[in-house]
Write a protein that holds these residues in place. Sequence first.
Motif: not given
Length: 118
Positions: A7-18, A50-60
């Motif tokens: 769960v991450c809106s930063d596509l570059m970071l998402q790619s690194r995790v993948r 889980l990105d704590l700064h993600v939009d659209g999903i409550d991280w809690r």
Amino acid sequence: MATIVVVCSDLMLQSRVREQAQRLGYETVAADTPDALGSALERDAALLALDLHVDGIDWRAAASAAQELGVPVLAFGRHTDAALLREGRDAGVDRVVVRSTLVEELPALIEALTAAQA
């Protein structure tokens, strides 16, 4: 094959995790809505990144849903937001790191959190 839910809106970071997850033999599923997250967690999820700064999903709510299913949570956020990082720790997230640590230590973090689940 076990899955890491991202769960991450930063596509570059998402790619690194993948990329790192695939090197360790995991599939990844990106979840950008609460419904997608719920479905992904219920399918052989080994970890929630889980990105704590993600939009659209409550991280809690996301962390709570994962914990209820026994899925460990690796949360990450900006180093400039110490209060939010502390809030993640206080919420009982398995591991909370700053983004730079996530990038530098991701394989070890994945292995440690998924080994604890096994």
